[in-house]
Design a protein around this motif. Structure first.
Motif: not given
Length: 174
Positions: A89-110
């Motif tokens: 399984x690969x759920x929709x969305x990905x992690x973009x840690x280059x956006x900053x420390x808090x962004x590494x915990x957010x699943x970005x759905x694109x």
């Protein structure tokens, strides 16, 4: 003196009771569909998402398995069984840690992060004879362009992917 319930509250309560009394669709009985999975620690989603605990993975995998079992059981003939094993399984969305420390915990759905599910299955007759079997790689590159079926559900894209497979494979409609 207690307040009288509003007309809307009574309508809502009536609708909820009616929904509970609605008979089960004529399909395979509960238990006719079994869904299992291989080691979730090896799933693509786990390799990219180190934040999920084993308990969290178990929870979303169990939710997907229940959903798939319900959808497939509703369309299978009563005398058939279905065994499904989810292998990746690969759920929709990905992690973009280059956006900053808090962004590494957010699943970005694109659209560049579509949902993917790989599975093996066997459809069995009442006598145990294999009617259909195979491996499928479920993909939906247009998942963001479709009307939402499970708005607000964190697994909405994966559930829609499973719904589409059930419809294609077993001739069911949504």
């Amino acid at each position: 003196m207690p307040a009288m319930p509003s007309r809307w509250a009574l309508l809502l309560a009536t609708a909820m009771l009616a929904a509970c009394a609605t008979p089960r669709p004529t399909g395979a009985p509960p238990g006719a569909v079994s869904v299992s999975w291989s080691d979730p620690a090896r799933f693509s989603d786990t390799r990219e998402n180190h934040r999920d605990t084993p308990a969290a993975r178990e929870a979303w995998l169990s939710a997907l398995a229940r959903h798939l079992a319900e959808k497939a059981a509703a369309v299978l003939p009563r005398d058939e069984k279905l065994e499904v094993r989810i292998t990746d399984v690969q759920r929709a969305g990905g992690f973009e840690p280059w956006r900053g420390p808090q962004a590494s915990d957010l699943r970005v759905v694109r659209d560049v992060y579509p949902p993917r599910i790989d599975l093996d299955f066997q459809r069995l007759a009442a006598d145990g004879r294999v009617l259909q079997a195979g491996s499928r790689q479920l993909r939906d590159a247009t998942f963001l362009m479709r009307p939402p079926r499970y708005s607000g559900d964190p697994l909405r894209f994966e559930k829609a992917l499973l719904d589409d497979w059930v419809a294609r494979e077993f001739g069911a409609s949504h």
